[in-house]
Enzyme design. Sequence first.
Site, PDB file in Angstrom:
ATOM      1  N   MET A  36       0.840  -1.197   0.000  1.00  0.00           N
ATOM      2  CA  MET A  36       0.000   0.000   0.000  1.00  0.00           C
ATOM      3  C   MET A  36       0.877   1.249   0.000  1.00  0.00           C
ATOM      4  O   MET A  36       1.857   1.329   0.762  1.00  0.00           O
ATOM      5  CB  MET A  36      -0.893   0.007   1.250  1.00  0.00           C
ATOM      6  CG  MET A  36      -1.769  -1.218   1.347  1.00  0.00           C
ATOM      7  SD  MET A  36      -2.731  -1.213   2.883  1.00  0.00           S
ATOM      8  CE  MET A  36      -3.593  -2.769   2.717  1.00  0.00           C
ATOM      9  N   HIS A  65      -0.014  -8.136  -4.060  1.00  0.00           N
ATOM     10  CA  HIS A  65      -1.203  -7.322  -4.348  1.00  0.00           C
ATOM     11  C   HIS A  65      -0.782  -5.867  -4.279  1.00  0.00           C
ATOM     12  O   HIS A  65      -0.599  -5.315  -3.187  1.00  0.00           O
ATOM     13  CB  HIS A  65      -2.290  -7.656  -3.305  1.00  0.00           C
ATOM     14  CG  HIS A  65      -3.541  -6.849  -3.450  1.00  0.00           C
ATOM     15  ND1 HIS A  65      -4.514  -6.843  -2.487  1.00  0.00           N
ATOM     16  CD2 HIS A  65      -3.977  -6.012  -4.428  1.00  0.00           C
ATOM     17  CE1 HIS A  65      -5.508  -6.066  -2.868  1.00  0.00           C
ATOM     18  NE2 HIS A  65      -5.205  -5.549  -4.055  1.00  0.00           N
ATOM     19  N   MET A  67      -1.467  -2.254  -4.278  1.00  0.00           N
ATOM     20  CA  MET A  67      -2.480  -1.203  -4.133  1.00  0.00           C
ATOM     21  C   MET A  67      -1.732   0.128  -4.189  1.00  0.00           C
ATOM     22  O   MET A  67      -1.560   0.840  -3.179  1.00  0.00           O
ATOM     23  CB  MET A  67      -3.224  -1.365  -2.799  1.00  0.00           C
ATOM     24  CG  MET A  67      -4.165  -2.558  -2.799  1.00  0.00           C
ATOM     25  SD  MET A  67      -4.738  -3.019  -1.176  1.00  0.00           S
ATOM     26  CE  MET A  67      -3.403  -4.130  -0.684  1.00  0.00           C
ATOM     27  N   MET A 136     -11.950  -7.720  -4.689  1.00  0.00           N
ATOM     28  CA  MET A 136     -11.889  -7.113  -3.356  1.00  0.00           C
ATOM     29  C   MET A 136     -13.257  -7.245  -2.693  1.00  0.00           C
ATOM     30  O   MET A 136     -14.263  -6.786  -3.252  1.00  0.00           O
ATOM     31  CB  MET A 136     -11.524  -5.629  -3.461  1.00  0.00           C
ATOM     32  CG  MET A 136     -10.062  -5.340  -3.776  1.00  0.00           C
ATOM     33  SD  MET A 136      -8.895  -6.066  -2.636  1.00  0.00           S
ATOM     34  CE  MET A 136      -9.375  -5.289  -1.100  1.00  0.00           C
ATOM     35  N   ASP A 174     -10.608 -11.362  -1.580  1.00  0.00           N
ATOM     36  CA  ASP A 174      -9.636 -10.686  -0.731  1.00  0.00           C
ATOM     37  C   ASP A 174     -10.316  -9.703   0.213  1.00  0.00           C
ATOM     38  O   ASP A 174     -10.722  -8.617  -0.185  1.00  0.00           O
ATOM     39  CB  ASP A 174      -8.644  -9.933  -1.632  1.00  0.00           C
ATOM     40  CG  ASP A 174      -7.490  -9.386  -0.854  1.00  0.00           C
ATOM     41  OD1 ASP A 174      -6.587  -8.775  -1.472  1.00  0.00           O
ATOM     42  OD2 ASP A 174      -7.461  -9.544   0.378  1.00  0.00           O
TER      43      ASP A 174
END
Length: 218
Positions: A36, A65, A67, A136, A174
């Site tokens: 993130m 993942h 983001m 998501m 997720d």
Amino acid sequence: MKILAPSILAADFSDLSGEVAKIERAGAQLLHFDVMDGHFVPNISFGPAVMRSLSGRTGLPFDVHLMVEGADRYIPEFAVEDTAFISVHCEACPHLHRTLELIRSKGANPGVALNPATPLCAIDEAMGHVGLVLVMSVDPGFGGQAFIPGSLDRIRRLARMRQERGLSFLIEVDGGVTLENAPDIAEAGADIFVAGSSVFKAADPAEWARGFFAAVGQ
Ligand code: DX5
Ligand code: ZN
């Protein structure tokens, strides 16, 4: 086959290798890294150095993942030998096809992620170029949130699209996965289950994992 991919976002960062060893012993098959950047999502987690610190220290393949905004510049750093998947958000990639091909060129299987309110048609042209679609089931940025119930219908519709088009990408769910909702999620068609707080906050992750595999019929 149902795959359990614990998210290290919920792990005790002061003992990452110990936490990973615990869930590896528990039977997890992938290790999910929630990266993130504080821009695409309102939280900052960790960068490639943290993931690299675990490279070669576990038998679990990495499921990354991203983001983040501007994912292209980070993909090479996350494409280490252990990396099986790198997923990017369609909402953050204006040149999605190029980004997916960049992931593939770096030796990882490309995935595309959809936020809860992003229509499935947003990846209409991309789903034929990915090995994974990440659905998501919470708003991205934080662990410990409640599963968004409408995610089940999205997973069902995505699984139907996959079948109708003769595609073979894996469906990853997720966010907010628990022992209670795992059977319905499996029934809807998910293949990979990301679980953070439910598995790492469990008194005994191995027992939780046994319960998970029993709940999804494996
Ligand atoms: C949220 C992350 C999820 C989350 C899962 O942005 O993508 O992977 O960490 O954690 P839980 O299982 O606690 O919802
Ligand atoms: Zn995630």
